[in-house]
Design a protein around this motif. Structure first.
Motif, PDB file in Angstrom:
ATOM      1  N   GLN A   6       0.828  -1.197   0.000  1.00 53.93           N
ATOM      2  CA  GLN A   6       0.000   0.000   0.000  1.00 53.93           C
ATOM      3  C   GLN A   6       0.862   1.246   0.000  1.00 53.93           C
ATOM      4  OE1 GLN A   6      -2.951  -1.123   3.285  1.00 53.93           O
ATOM      5  NE2 GLN A   6      -3.815   0.784   2.494  1.00 53.93           N
ATOM      6  N   GLN A   9       2.421   5.544   2.888  1.00 55.33           N
ATOM      7  CA  GLN A   9       2.379   5.035   4.256  1.00 55.33           C
ATOM      8  C   GLN A   9       1.662   6.031   5.157  1.00 55.33           C
ATOM      9  OE1 GLN A   9       6.223   4.045   5.811  1.00 55.33           O
ATOM     10  NE2 GLN A   9       5.414   3.116   7.671  1.00 55.33           N
ATOM     11  N   GLN A  11      -0.343  10.081   5.166  1.00 53.76           N
ATOM     12  CA  GLN A  11      -0.877  11.198   4.406  1.00 53.76           C
ATOM     13  C   GLN A  11      -1.478  12.206   5.387  1.00 53.76           C
ATOM     14  OE1 GLN A  11      -1.382  11.056   0.544  1.00 53.76           O
ATOM     15  NE2 GLN A  11      -1.192  13.200   1.081  1.00 53.76           N
ATOM     16  N   THR A  21      -5.643   6.249  -1.212  1.00 57.85           N
ATOM     17  CA  THR A  21      -4.649   5.246  -0.898  1.00 57.85           C
ATOM     18  C   THR A  21      -4.740   4.139  -1.945  1.00 57.85           C
ATOM     19  OG1 THR A  21      -3.915   3.585   0.713  1.00 57.85           O
ATOM     20  CG2 THR A  21      -6.212   4.212   0.818  1.00 57.85           C
ATOM     21  N   THR A  86      -6.014   4.520  10.195  1.00 58.03           N
ATOM     22  CA  THR A  86      -5.204   3.778   9.235  1.00 58.03           C
ATOM     23  C   THR A  86      -6.114   2.904   8.403  1.00 58.03           C
ATOM     24  OG1 THR A  86      -3.280   3.776  10.698  1.00 58.03           O
ATOM     25  CG2 THR A  86      -3.302   2.172   8.917  1.00 58.03           C
ATOM     26  N   THR A 106      -2.309   2.754   5.198  1.00 58.80           N
ATOM     27  CA  THR A 106      -2.044   4.187   5.006  1.00 58.80           C
ATOM     28  C   THR A 106      -2.677   4.921   6.175  1.00 58.80           C
ATOM     29  OG1 THR A 106      -2.020   4.071   2.586  1.00 58.80           O
ATOM     30  CG2 THR A 106      -2.458   6.222   3.588  1.00 58.80           C
TER      31      THR A 106
END
Lengths: 112, 115
Positions: A6, A9, A11, A21, A86, A106
């Protein structure tokens, strides 16, 4: 072995900005699932995509499964502080049973 | 909405000691899982369990780990001789069936700290 990757990692966005993502699998997937984990919380199932090219929406969240069923994306329109957490994609291992291979996730931070 | 419950929420143990992590899956679910998450990292599969047998296990799930369903409701993960690297959040999950297209419902986790 099978891997699910992904990006990004992390943002950090301003509230109201969009967020995306991306998830890529090393193998073709029968389906892909998305989970959200709030800080200090546990993964919570959001949605599953099964068909090639499938697009599903949940309010401001748009999920897409690639034509080759090896990649997926989650797009959030006009982020809110409640979107913080996340986001993990997860694909089945291919064994036929329920083992999920998770991406690294992410982590989204939203500045009010 | 039915939930997966896990106890304890936090376990602190000396290295070399045995720990048992407990889970009560959703009552009508048939498949049970243990995952672990080292701080800041991704969720990693440990083991799946169905009909009182292990269905699948990862390379992480070595001989120091075992799972059991001692009664009709509890599902336990035992770590026989804990190591420092076992420190992680351990999540139990359950699903209605074992098919790969079933969503998994996670508990709140047990934070295991090995000293």
């Amino acid at each position: 072995g099978q891997q699910v990757m992904q990006i990004p990692q992390y943002q950090h966005v301003q509230e109201g900005e969009d967020f995306t993502t991306y998830c890529n699998s090393s193998t073709t997937l029968s389906n892909i699932q998305w989970y959200k984990q709030r800080p200090g919380g546990h993964p919570v199932f959001l949605i599953q995509l099964v068909k090639s090219g499938e697009v599903k929406k949940q309010k401001r969240l748009t999920f897409q499964f690639g034509e080759a069923k090896k990649n997926s994306s989650l797009h959030i329109t006009a982020t809110q502080t409640t979107d913080v957490g996340t986001y993990f994609c997860a694909g089945p291992s291919g064994s036929g049973w329920g083992k999920l291979i998770f991406g690294q996730g992410t982590t989204l931070q939203v500045k009010p | 909405e039915p939930e997966v419950t896990q106890t304890p929420s936090h376990q602190v143990t000396q290295m070399g000691q045995e720990v048992i992590l407990r889970c009560v899956p959703i009552s009508n679910h048939l498949y049970f899982y243990w995952y672990r998450q080292i701080l800041g990292q991704k969720v990693e599969f440990l083991v799946s369990f169905y009909n009182n047998e292990i269905s699948e296990k990862s390379e992480i799930f070595d001989d120091q780990f075992s799972v059991e369903r001692p009664d009709g409701s509890n599902f336990t993960l035992k770590i026989r001789s804990t190591k420092l690297e076992d420190s992680a959040m351990y999540f139990c999950a359950s699903s209605a069936t074992g098919k790969s297209n079933q969503p998994q419902h996670f508990g709140d986790g047990t934070r295991l700290s090995i000293l």
